[in-house]
Motif scaffolding. Structure first.
Motif, PDB file in Angstrom:
ATOM      1  N   LYS A 585       0.847  -1.182   0.000  1.00  0.00           N
ATOM      2  CA  LYS A 585       0.000   0.000   0.000  1.00  0.00           C
ATOM      3  C   LYS A 585       0.890   1.242   0.000  1.00  0.00           C
ATOM      4  O   LYS A 585       1.553   1.562   0.981  1.00  0.00           O
ATOM      5  CB  LYS A 585      -0.898  -0.003   1.230  1.00  0.00           C
ATOM      6  CG  LYS A 585      -1.892   1.155   1.250  1.00  0.00           C
ATOM      7  CD  LYS A 585      -2.812   1.064   2.446  1.00  0.00           C
ATOM      8  CE  LYS A 585      -3.812   2.218   2.442  1.00  0.00           C
ATOM      9  NZ  LYS A 585      -4.721   2.151   3.634  1.00  0.00           N
ATOM     10  N   LEU A 586       0.927   1.930  -1.152  1.00  0.00           N
ATOM     11  CA  LEU A 586       1.792   3.099  -1.315  1.00  0.00           C
ATOM     12  C   LEU A 586       1.034   4.388  -1.002  1.00  0.00           C
ATOM     13  O   LEU A 586      -0.147   4.539  -1.351  1.00  0.00           O
ATOM     14  CB  LEU A 586       2.324   3.152  -2.747  1.00  0.00           C
ATOM     15  CG  LEU A 586       3.234   1.996  -3.179  1.00  0.00           C
ATOM     16  CD1 LEU A 586       3.510   2.059  -4.674  1.00  0.00           C
ATOM     17  CD2 LEU A 586       4.541   2.022  -2.388  1.00  0.00           C
ATOM     18  N   SER A 587       1.725   5.308  -0.371  1.00  0.00           N
ATOM     19  CA  SER A 587       1.172   6.631  -0.081  1.00  0.00           C
ATOM     20  C   SER A 587       1.967   7.666  -0.869  1.00  0.00           C
ATOM     21  O   SER A 587       3.210   7.670  -0.830  1.00  0.00           O
ATOM     22  CB  SER A 587       1.258   6.943   1.420  1.00  0.00           C
ATOM     23  OG  SER A 587       0.521   5.999   2.167  1.00  0.00           O
ATOM     24  N   HIS A 588       1.243   8.557  -1.579  1.00  0.00           N
ATOM     25  CA  HIS A 588       1.902   9.599  -2.365  1.00  0.00           C
ATOM     26  C   HIS A 588       2.531  10.621  -1.434  1.00  0.00           C
ATOM     27  O   HIS A 588       1.868  11.192  -0.571  1.00  0.00           O
ATOM     28  CB  HIS A 588       0.895  10.264  -3.296  1.00  0.00           C
ATOM     29  CG  HIS A 588       1.541  11.106  -4.346  1.00  0.00           C
ATOM     30  ND1 HIS A 588       1.456  12.493  -4.339  1.00  0.00           N
ATOM     31  CD2 HIS A 588       2.286  10.779  -5.432  1.00  0.00           C
ATOM     32  CE1 HIS A 588       2.111  12.975  -5.384  1.00  0.00           C
ATOM     33  NE2 HIS A 588       2.620  11.954  -6.065  1.00  0.00           N
ATOM     34  N   ALA A 589       3.845  10.842  -1.586  1.00  0.00           N
ATOM     35  CA  ALA A 589       4.572  11.711  -0.656  1.00  0.00           C
ATOM     36  C   ALA A 589       5.106  12.964  -1.330  1.00  0.00           C
ATOM     37  O   ALA A 589       5.842  13.732  -0.695  1.00  0.00           O
ATOM     38  CB  ALA A 589       5.726  10.952  -0.029  1.00  0.00           C
ATOM     39  N   THR A 595       5.670   6.284  -0.638  1.00  0.00           N
ATOM     40  CA  THR A 595       6.274   5.581   0.504  1.00  0.00           C
ATOM     41  C   THR A 595       5.301   4.533   1.042  1.00  0.00           C
ATOM     42  O   THR A 595       4.086   4.619   0.836  1.00  0.00           O
ATOM     43  CB  THR A 595       6.637   6.547   1.642  1.00  0.00           C
ATOM     44  OG1 THR A 595       5.441   7.160   2.146  1.00  0.00           O
ATOM     45  CG2 THR A 595       7.615   7.606   1.175  1.00  0.00           C
ATOM     46  N   ALA A 596       5.873   3.557   1.724  1.00  0.00           N
ATOM     47  CA  ALA A 596       5.101   2.569   2.483  1.00  0.00           C
ATOM     48  C   ALA A 596       5.852   2.341   3.782  1.00  0.00           C
ATOM     49  O   ALA A 596       7.027   1.956   3.775  1.00  0.00           O
ATOM     50  CB  ALA A 596       4.960   1.264   1.716  1.00  0.00           C
ATOM     51  N   GLU A 597       5.201   2.633   4.920  1.00  0.00           N
ATOM     52  CA  GLU A 597       5.904   2.635   6.195  1.00  0.00           C
ATOM     53  C   GLU A 597       6.078   1.245   6.802  1.00  0.00           C
ATOM     54  O   GLU A 597       6.959   1.051   7.622  1.00  0.00           O
ATOM     55  CB  GLU A 597       5.176   3.534   7.197  1.00  0.00           C
ATOM     56  CG  GLU A 597       5.204   5.012   6.807  1.00  0.00           C
ATOM     57  CD  GLU A 597       4.574   5.886   7.874  1.00  0.00           C
ATOM     58  OE1 GLU A 597       3.964   5.307   8.803  1.00  0.00           O
ATOM     59  OE2 GLU A 597       4.685   7.118   7.781  1.00  0.00           O
ATOM     60  N   SER A 598       5.233   0.280   6.440  1.00  0.00           N
ATOM     61  CA  SER A 598       5.345  -1.043   7.061  1.00  0.00           C
ATOM     62  C   SER A 598       5.064  -2.119   6.016  1.00  0.00           C
ATOM     63  O   SER A 598       3.924  -2.532   5.822  1.00  0.00           O
ATOM     64  CB  SER A 598       4.366  -1.167   8.235  1.00  0.00           C
ATOM     65  OG  SER A 598       4.491  -2.444   8.840  1.00  0.00           O
ATOM     66  N   VAL A 599       6.114  -2.555   5.358  1.00  0.00           N
ATOM     67  CA  VAL A 599       6.018  -3.645   4.393  1.00  0.00           C
ATOM     68  C   VAL A 599       6.435  -4.923   5.114  1.00  0.00           C
ATOM     69  O   VAL A 599       7.602  -5.081   5.486  1.00  0.00           O
ATOM     70  CB  VAL A 599       6.921  -3.389   3.164  1.00  0.00           C
ATOM     71  CG1 VAL A 599       6.822  -4.541   2.187  1.00  0.00           C
ATOM     72  CG2 VAL A 599       6.538  -2.075   2.510  1.00  0.00           C
ATOM     73  N   GLN A 600       5.502  -5.833   5.319  1.00  0.00           N
ATOM     74  CA  GLN A 600       5.770  -7.058   6.067  1.00  0.00           C
ATOM     75  C   GLN A 600       6.240  -8.161   5.119  1.00  0.00           C
ATOM     76  O   GLN A 600       5.481  -8.625   4.260  1.00  0.00           O
ATOM     77  CB  GLN A 600       4.509  -7.524   6.813  1.00  0.00           C
ATOM     78  CG  GLN A 600       4.047  -6.572   7.914  1.00  0.00           C
ATOM     79  CD  GLN A 600       5.009  -6.551   9.091  1.00  0.00           C
ATOM     80  OE1 GLN A 600       5.674  -7.540   9.381  1.00  0.00           O
ATOM     81  NE2 GLN A 600       5.075  -5.407   9.769  1.00  0.00           N
ATOM     82  N   LEU A 601       7.491  -8.562   5.268  1.00  0.00           N
ATOM     83  CA  LEU A 601       8.072  -9.672   4.488  1.00  0.00           C
ATOM     84  C   LEU A 601       8.389 -10.790   5.462  1.00  0.00           C
ATOM     85  O   LEU A 601       9.335 -10.684   6.248  1.00  0.00           O
ATOM     86  CB  LEU A 601       9.316  -9.206   3.736  1.00  0.00           C
ATOM     87  CG  LEU A 601       9.076  -8.063   2.738  1.00  0.00           C
ATOM     88  CD1 LEU A 601      10.379  -7.593   2.126  1.00  0.00           C
ATOM     89  CD2 LEU A 601       8.112  -8.510   1.646  1.00  0.00           C
ATOM     90  N   PRO A 602       7.615 -11.871   5.462  1.00  0.00           N
ATOM     91  CA  PRO A 602       7.686 -12.865   6.543  1.00  0.00           C
ATOM     92  C   PRO A 602       8.875 -13.802   6.500  1.00  0.00           C
ATOM     93  O   PRO A 602       9.110 -14.531   7.450  1.00  0.00           O
ATOM     94  CB  PRO A 602       6.385 -13.655   6.366  1.00  0.00           C
ATOM     95  CG  PRO A 602       6.088 -13.544   4.906  1.00  0.00           C
ATOM     96  CD  PRO A 602       6.536 -12.169   4.507  1.00  0.00           C
TER      97      PRO A 602
END
Length: 630
Positions: A585-589, A595-602
């Motif tokens: 989920k990208l946010s236009h900055a 940006t994406a503040e929390s990308v969960q890669l397990p």
């Protein structure tokens, strides 16, 4: 073709140079080796790694591929601010040794929590890792994943060197005693041969004591400052590897008594017949001590875990004993050829027959161990354990080739035994220098006679081309055998190929879950095909580790200026584990920035980053790039 006689000085110079080369090779192999791989792989976690749970769990649970040993701080749970929220010490869940669990405090708030763990696998090797889960929703966290340097650092290097010295000392002690007792009893009277056996005992004793002191820092990753922590030493003694080291020290005390009796009797072939009871007692006692020393490895390391441990442990003991008799006897033979006036042909032939038997035993037990630890041809070629095993087999083949040459030289040795001649006469002393009136002169004459006798015996020894050729071939055997022993030491600290594949099949990364990663930058050119459709996407992932990551995406045109587009999408897929695609989920900055503040890669691995860029209603393109996580 006869070889040129090798003088004593030349032989010693060659040996010294070879020793320097071997020392450099061993330093590179042992000090440069990676820390011991994880032998207990983390298979499952509850809550799941990277998962988001609706309410706070009462505990965290870790399940491993094999049993593990836990300490009070084996599992720590940190809240988003970095504060520990676990209660009490880590324990096995319901008594299952392949699990670890710790209860959590009540009333935990929403956010991302970090779980840091460490343990000791059943085969004595330390493992560690970390993972994250979230309550309610992911959040930023200031809890830095701790760098747990278990099995590594200075303590890990010294521990690896200590293990190699222990193996070498065991080979010297057992092999030299067997060589002197069975092949060359006359050699037990020679100081240089006694020093070799005692040196093996001393090396083993010192290295075992060092391993006992280093075990705590090695397992806990606390650095060398914990070497003399008596509390840590006491904790080590209570574990299986600590008990094995303590038993080894006690057996070495018994070995010291054995050496004093063996060398005190100074057996010759004739003396064995007259002291049959003592000879039988030494044979039985020495075999029992050697088997006990071998058991301190077999009962605590690879052979004690995995499939068929009841068969694997005695076969591993037999493997170690055969290795020691062969390689230690080889060192004794090399010493006899270079440092003594000579050795009888029959003694060399007797050792040659014993060495052949040891090689046969090593081949049989090693083949079983290879099947048990590797399990498949794929693991043999693709895992570190399998590749080291192939290297060991190749080196052993080189040793056997040198041994074949040695056997040929042995067959050409001169028939006569080593001469036992009277010393050459020296000028008679004058009336004032008789032994009765000048003891100092008498002692000097005795030393001269001994030196002359030794020099003549060595000249006669070196005059036999077969003995010169035998010395050179045995030196080559011993040189490669030293490297074989180093590879075997590294091999014993490497995760077996079967365990790697079983962990992968269970959905775990091969080894411990990575503790940390490093920022990843990726530049992805794209061209949607329409007007103003060319550009470059710059992706920055930090810290590129399992768990939560920050992602920054910047789009630029061919001139390098930021550019906005109607739509941009990004996802991650781990094809090797069938995970994904996981959308981001990208946010236009700002202009050209997302940006994406929390990308969960397990999970760690090579993830495929898929980027979709749309520059108009009909112009769109998807580009992919592999990025390493963890």
């Amino acid at each position: 073709m006869a070889a040129e006689p090798l003088t004593t000085t030349g032989g010693r110079t060659t040996a010294r140079r070879l020793l320097l080369v071997l020392a450099a090779l061993l330093t590179a192999l042992l000090a440069g080796a990676a820390p011991a791989s994880a032998h207990a792989a983390l298979l499952r976690t509850d809550p799941g790694e990277g998962s988001v749970v609706p309410s706070a769990p009462s505990r965290v649970l870790l399940t491993f591929s094999e049993g593990v040993l836990l300490s009070s701080d084996s599992v720590r749970v940190l809240d988003p601010s970095g504060k520990e929220v676990q209660q009490g010490a880590a324990q096995h869940a319901d008594g299952a040794t392949d699990t670890a669990t710790v209860p959590l405090r009540t009333g935990l708030g929403n956010g991302t929590y970090t779980v840091a763990w460490k343990a000791v696998s059943a085969d004595t090797h330390p493992v560690a890792g970390a993972w994250t889960f979230s309550i309610g929703a992911p959040s930023k966290t200031s809890a830095a994943l701790p760098r747990q340097d278990v099995g590594g650092g200075a303590a890990g290097v010294l521990y690896g060197i200590g293990r190699y010295v222990a193996y070498g000392g065991f080979a010297l002690l057992v092999g030299c005693c067997a060589f002197l007792a069975v092949c060359w009893p006359r050699g037990a009277r020679l100081r240089v041969m006694r020093r070799l056996a005692v040196g093996g005992w001393a090396a083993m004793a010192v290295s075992t004591l060092a391993l006992l002191l280093l075990r705590g820092p090695y397992v806990n990753g606390t650095g060398l400052g914990g070497v003399f922590d008596l509390g840590a030493v006491r904790s080590v003694v209570d574990t299986k590897p600590g008990t094995a080291l303590l038993c080894r020290l006690l057996l070495l005390a018994a070995a010291a008594v054995f050496l004093s009796v063996l060398f005190g009797a100074a057996f010759t072939r004739g003396a064995w017949a007259g002291r049959r009871n003592l000879a039988v007692g030494l044979a039985v006692g020495g075999t029992a001590i050697a088997a006990g020393l071998a058991a301190t490895w077999s009962l605590a390391e690879h052979a004690s875990v995995g499939i068929q441990p009841g068969v694997a442990m005695p076969l591993d003991m037999l493997h170690l004993l055969s290795m020691a008799v062969w390689l230690g006897g080889l060192a004794a033979l090399l010493t006899a050829l270079y440092r003594t006036a000579g050795i009888e042909r029959e003694a060399v032939r007797r050792f040659s027959r014993i060495a052949f038997g040891c090689v046969c035993v090593l081949a049989a037990t090693g083949g079983y161990q290879a099947w048990r630890q590797v399990g498949s041809w794929h693991a043999l070629l693709t895992t570190s354990y399998g590749q080291l095993l192939v290297a060991k087999v190749a080196l052993v083949a080189v040793v056997l080739a040198a041994a074949y040459v040695s056997r040929r030289w042995t067959g050409r040795l001169a028939e006569q035994d080593v001469p036992q001649e009277e010393p050459e006469p020296v000028p008679a002393a004058g009336p004032a220098e008789t032994t009765s009136t000048n003891p100092a002169r008498a002692a000097q004459l005795a030393r001269q006679r001994a030196a002359l006798a030794t020099a003549r015996a060595r000249r006669r020894r070196d005059a036999d081309p077969a003995r010169t050729g035998l010395r050179r071939s045995v030196l080559a055997e011993a040189a490669v055998a030293v490297i074989v022993l180093a590879v075997s030491t590294v091999l014993s600290g490497t995760e077996p190929g079967r365990a790697v594949e079983e962990a992968a099949a269970a959905g775990a990364a091969p080894g411990a879950v990575p503790v940390s990663g490093g920022p990843v930058f990726a530049a992805i050119p794209y061209d949607t095909g329409g007007a103003n459709g060319k550009g470059t996407a710059s992706v920055h992932i930090d810290p590129a580790r399992t768990g939560s990551n920050e992602l920054h995406l910047i789009l630029t045109d061919p001139a390098g200026n930021p550019v906005d587009v109607p739509e941009v999408d990004l996802s991650f897929t781990l094809r090797s584990r069938g995970i994904g695609p996981l959308p981001v989920k990208l946010s236009h900055a700002g202009t050209g920035a997302w940006t994406a503040e929390s990308v969960q890669l397990p999970m760690a691995g090579q993830w495929q980053l898929s980027l979709t860029v749309r520059t108009s209603d009909i112009d769109e393109v998807t580009e992919t790039k592999n990025v390493a996580i963890g």
